[in-house]
Write a protein that holds these residues in place. Structure first.
Motif, PDB file in Angstrom:
ATOM      1  N   UNK A   8       3.661  -5.983   3.619  1.00 16.79           N
ATOM      2  CA  UNK A   8       3.133  -4.657   3.939  1.00 16.79           C
ATOM      3  C   UNK A   8       4.127  -3.851   4.767  1.00 16.79           C
ATOM      4  N   UNK A   9       4.822  -4.512   5.653  1.00 20.81           N
ATOM      5  CA  UNK A   9       5.847  -3.810   6.454  1.00 20.81           C
ATOM      6  C   UNK A   9       6.974  -3.315   5.547  1.00 20.81           C
ATOM      7  N   UNK A  10       7.359  -4.123   4.553  1.00 15.10           N
ATOM      8  CA  UNK A  10       8.405  -3.687   3.624  1.00 15.10           C
ATOM      9  C   UNK A  10       7.954  -2.455   2.839  1.00 15.10           C
ATOM     10  N   UNK A  11       6.699  -2.475   2.393  1.00 11.58           N
ATOM     11  CA  UNK A  11       6.176  -1.320   1.665  1.00 11.58           C
ATOM     12  C   UNK A  11       6.158  -0.082   2.555  1.00 11.58           C
ATOM     13  N   UNK A  12       5.774  -0.275   3.812  1.00 11.98           N
ATOM     14  CA  UNK A  12       5.716   0.854   4.744  1.00 11.98           C
ATOM     15  C   UNK A  12       7.112   1.445   4.981  1.00 11.98           C
ATOM     16  N   UNK A  13       8.149   0.613   4.937  1.00 11.93           N
ATOM     17  CA  UNK A  13       9.506   1.107   5.152  1.00 11.93           C
ATOM     18  C   UNK A  13       9.986   1.986   4.005  1.00 11.93           C
ATOM     19  N   UNK A  14       9.596   1.622   2.771  1.00 13.27           N
ATOM     20  CA  UNK A  14      10.114   2.354   1.609  1.00 13.27           C
ATOM     21  C   UNK A  14       9.145   3.404   1.073  1.00 13.27           C
ATOM     22  N   UNK A  15       7.855   3.248   1.388  1.00 13.98           N
ATOM     23  CA  UNK A  15       6.857   4.199   0.872  1.00 13.98           C
ATOM     24  C   UNK A  15       5.733   4.354   1.882  1.00 13.98           C
ATOM     25  N   UNK A  17       4.366   6.836   3.333  1.00 11.14           N
ATOM     26  CA  UNK A  17       3.370   7.902   3.183  1.00 11.14           C
ATOM     27  C   UNK A  17       2.382   7.635   2.057  1.00 11.14           C
ATOM     28  N   UNK A  18       2.610   6.573   1.292  1.00 11.16           N
ATOM     29  CA  UNK A  18       1.694   6.241   0.205  1.00 11.16           C
ATOM     30  C   UNK A  18       0.355   5.789   0.794  1.00 11.16           C
ATOM     31  N   UNK A  19      -0.747   6.186   0.163  1.00 14.92           N
ATOM     32  CA  UNK A  19      -2.074   5.804   0.652  1.00 14.92           C
ATOM     33  C   UNK A  19      -2.332   4.328   0.357  1.00 14.92           C
ATOM     34  N   UNK A  20      -2.710   3.605   1.376  1.00 14.50           N
ATOM     35  CA  UNK A  20      -3.021   2.185   1.236  1.00 14.50           C
ATOM     36  C   UNK A  20      -4.521   1.953   1.092  1.00 14.50           C
ATOM     37  N   UNK A  21      -5.313   2.533   1.986  1.00 13.99           N
ATOM     38  CA  UNK A  21      -6.757   2.310   2.011  1.00 13.99           C
ATOM     39  C   UNK A  21      -7.478   3.656   2.096  1.00 13.99           C
ATOM     40  N   UNK A  30       0.359   3.444   4.252  1.00 10.51           N
ATOM     41  CA  UNK A  30       0.912   2.121   4.556  1.00 10.51           C
ATOM     42  C   UNK A  30       1.502   2.077   5.962  1.00 10.51           C
ATOM     43  N   UNK A  31       2.149   3.166   6.372  1.00  8.89           N
ATOM     44  CA  UNK A  31       2.655   3.221   7.748  1.00  8.89           C
ATOM     45  C   UNK A  31       1.502   3.221   8.743  1.00  8.89           C
ATOM     46  N   UNK A  32       0.488   4.019   8.483  1.00  9.76           N
ATOM     47  CA  UNK A  32      -0.666   4.069   9.375  1.00  9.76           C
ATOM     48  C   UNK A  32      -1.407   2.751   9.453  1.00  9.76           C
ATOM     49  N   UNK A  33      -1.453   2.022   8.339  1.00 11.18           N
ATOM     50  CA  UNK A  33      -2.123   0.728   8.340  1.00 11.18           C
ATOM     51  C   UNK A  33      -1.379  -0.266   9.231  1.00 11.18           C
ATOM     52  N   UNK A  34      -0.061  -0.292   9.134  1.00  6.89           N
ATOM     53  CA  UNK A  34       0.719  -1.196   9.980  1.00  6.89           C
ATOM     54  C   UNK A  34       0.518  -0.872  11.454  1.00  6.89           C
ATOM     55  N   UNK A  35       0.506   0.420  11.786  1.00  3.10           N
ATOM     56  CA  UNK A  35       0.282   0.825  13.185  1.00  3.10           C
ATOM     57  C   UNK A  35      -1.092   0.350  13.649  1.00  3.10           C
ATOM     58  N   UNK A  36      -2.120   0.550  12.825  1.00  5.52           N
ATOM     59  CA  UNK A  36      -3.475   0.138  13.193  1.00  5.52           C
ATOM     60  C   UNK A  36      -3.564  -1.372  13.354  1.00  5.52           C
ATOM     61  N   UNK A  37      -2.929  -2.108  12.456  1.00  4.30           N
ATOM     62  CA  UNK A  37      -2.951  -3.572  12.533  1.00  4.30           C
ATOM     63  C   UNK A  37      -2.260  -4.056  13.801  1.00  4.30           C
ATOM     64  N   UNK A  38      -1.119  -3.483  14.119  1.00 10.08           N
ATOM     65  CA  UNK A  38      -0.395  -3.883  15.339  1.00 10.08           C
ATOM     66  C   UNK A  38      -1.230  -3.597  16.586  1.00 10.08           C
ATOM     67  N   UNK A  39      -1.872  -2.432  16.639  1.00 13.44           N
ATOM     68  CA  UNK A  39      -2.682  -2.077  17.806  1.00 13.44           C
ATOM     69  C   UNK A  39      -3.887  -3.009  17.953  1.00 13.44           C
ATOM     70  N   UNK A 212       0.838  -5.052  -4.295  1.00 13.48           N
ATOM     71  CA  UNK A 212       1.527  -4.278  -5.331  1.00 13.48           C
ATOM     72  C   UNK A 212       1.664  -2.804  -4.953  1.00 13.48           C
ATOM     73  N   UNK A 213       1.346  -2.473  -3.709  1.00 17.62           N
ATOM     74  CA  UNK A 213       1.527  -1.108  -3.232  1.00 17.62           C
ATOM     75  C   UNK A 213       0.508  -0.141  -3.762  1.00 17.62           C
ATOM     76  N   UNK A 214      -0.666  -0.648  -4.123  1.00 17.09           N
ATOM     77  CA  UNK A 214      -1.705   0.201  -4.697  1.00 17.09           C
ATOM     78  C   UNK A 214      -2.543   0.853  -3.604  1.00 17.09           C
ATOM     79  N   UNK A 215      -3.402   1.780  -4.028  1.00 13.89           N
ATOM     80  CA  UNK A 215      -4.416   2.351  -3.148  1.00 13.89           C
ATOM     81  C   UNK A 215      -5.708   1.567  -3.361  1.00 13.89           C
TER      82      UNK A 215
END
Length: 523
Positions: A8-15, A17-21, A30-39, A212-215
């Protein structure tokens, strides 16, 4: 670091802004999800949480909490909403959960009894809709096998279901193997139809989708049409599908039946966005799959067990055999021993409180099947009496039977419902008791049973079962297959939408029109 989180971190690095959830009221890139998971993971660590039970509605935040537990090394116990209060108490006592995480109020009927005397902590700072309650860990709580990150409970074949202990690597391997099998089918919008506490949705739906980087789309269970564990308002589900326009989903056989019915009646046209609908939990007839596809539902059958991380074999557009349970996935090995399906390579760590397993252990599934030369699995049935409802709920018939037999008016009984939407009972009524007596007692029993094990219809056996007529063993145990073969009319009464072949000279009691109202239990 956990492999799933790393990907997920790799996906967040390359994409990033893509919607994860996506949910009804919130969305994570994907970036926002990683931030939420870390917090969330940091908060869990600061609170010293080691084992957390999670009871909550489907939402993006549910997944964020789930992934945060993986990140923080917290063993997560997702609790199905259909668990009775007794099952919940048993689960929390046996698993040794030190924290309950929920989006419900403390007064909620399911959790109120287990929270008696507990003090609610403050809500998560980053996800304030979730609160945490500290739980007293019981002295009899079992230890978890080393590496357990998820403790999953199915419906339970008895009132005290077993907990299956799973590792992060096994969950990741299952999701990755699914994506490998579906590589030729590009899927980018997955609709989570099942409750997230269901391992099949959690892994095959959400984890595979995120890898797979889907929504992944996560409506509330009520919006999906769920009413308890054994009922669904199909028109609500079709509205959800029309609104979100997904390309994939995971279904249970009974849900598929409902979608076929509403489409066949001309009340719904499946959207062209649908590309792949996986169905599992119980066997689906090839004719039903063919019918679904003719109506625009691209259905493919699979097979799995919680003990194997949820999925073992799967039919796909690139590899399919009609009538089979699909091709064995790359993350596990399957052999047939004395007709029984045996799985190796991606099995669980052990049952809660049971012996720990290692990577070389082989799981005897209890399913009878064959494996062809191309790696497709063909299932023939189960080796034991376990019923699997069309909603994928496992029920040991001896459980509700024991409840019924506690009443003197129930002389003998047989609970049925394999591959059906609900349980029914064939009952020999003790002379001197009325059908009204039996109906009243069944309603009382149903109050003690979770909805998936409740008796919805019943039919009266015409005479007492005996050893002499071949219906009982020498030690008094009922011969289930013999009884069902002898009295197909009674089965047909319990499931009136199905026509059962009647052969020979069976003299089964057929309920009259008057009896119909007395043998259909209002729950």
């Amino acid at each position: 670091m956990n492999k799933l989180i790393s990907e997920l971190r790799r996906t967040a690095l390359v994409a990033g802004d893509r919607v994860a959830l996506s949910g009804e009221h919130e969305q994570f890139t994907y970036t926002g999800l990683i931030v939420a998971v870390d917090n969330l993971a940091e908060e869990l660590s600061q609170r010293g949480v080691r084992r957390a039970a999670l009871i909550a509605d489907n939402s993006p935040a549910w997944i964020a909490v789930d992934l945060a537990c993986l990140q923080a090394g917290v063993a997560l116990i997702p609790i199905p909403a259909f668990f009775s209060a007794e099952q919940l108490e048993h689960t929390l006592t046996s698993c040794g959960a030190d924290t309950l995480i929920s989006d419900r109020r403390a007064s909620d009927a399911q959790i109120a009894s287990v929270l008696a005397g507990s003090t609610a902590t403050s809500a998560f700072e980053s996800q304030p809709q979730f609160r945490l309650w500290s739980l007293a860990v019981a002295d009899q709580a079992a230890s978890l096998p080393l590496g357990t990150v998820k403790l999953t409970y199915t419906s339970g074949s008895t009132g005290a279901p077993k907990g299956v202990c799973l590792s992060a690597d096994k969950l990741f391997a299952t999701a990755a193997a699914l994506n490998t099998a579906l590589l030729a089918t590009p899927l980018q919008r997955h609709l989570a139809v099942l409750p997230l506490a269901t391992l099949l949705e959690n892994v095959a739906g959400v984890y595979a989708g995120l890898l797979r980087g889907a929504e992944v789309i996560l409506p509330r269970v009520q919006s999906l049409g769920w009413a308890g564990s054994s009922g669904m308002e199909i028109s609500d589900l079709t509205s959800c599908i029309d609104h979100w326009q997904p390309d994939s989903a995971v279904l249970l056989p009974q849900i598929l039946k409902g979608l076929i019915a509403i489409a066949e009646q001309g009340h719904w046209q499946p959207p062209t966005s649908l590309q792949y609908l996986a169905v599992g939990g119980a066997r689906v007839a090839p004719e039903q799959i063919s019918q679904a596809r003719d109506l625009g539902l691209p259905v493919y059958e699979g097979y799995g067990l919680s003990e194997c991380g949820s999925v073992v074999s799967l039919n796909t557009p690139a590899a399919e055999r009609a009538g089979s349970a699909g091709k064995i996935l790359s993350h596990c090995d399957v052999d047939i021993s004395d007709g029984q399906v045996m799985v190796k390579g991606n099995v669980y760590l052990g049952y809660l409180g049971g012996a720990e397993l290692d990577s070389n252990d082989i799981l005897a599934t209890g399913d009878i099947g064959e494996l062809d030369d191309e790696g497709f699995l063909w299932l023939k049935g189960r080796s034991k009496n376990l019923l699997v409802s069309s909603y994928g709920r496992n029920i040991s018939p001896e459980w509700p039977e024991s409840e019924l037999l506690a009443y003197a008016g129930v002389g003998q009984c047989l609970v049925i419902g394999d591959a059906e939407a609900y349980c029914s009972a064939l009952i020999f009524v003790t002379p001197g008791y009325s059908y009204e007596d039996i109906g009243r007692y069944i309603r009382e029993c149903n109050q003690r049973l979770p909805d998936y094990a409740q008796i919805r219809r019943w039919a009266a056996l015409p005479k007492r079962l005996t050893v002499a007529d071949g219906m009982l063993t020498a030690n008094g145990r009922i011969k289930r297959d013999v009884i069902l073969h002898t009295y197909p009319e009674l089965v047909a009464h319990c499931y009136p939408g199905i026509v059962y072949p009647i052969g020979g000279s069976q003299r089964a009691f057929t309920p009259t029109q008057t009896m119909n109202s007395q043998t259909d239990i209002d729950t």
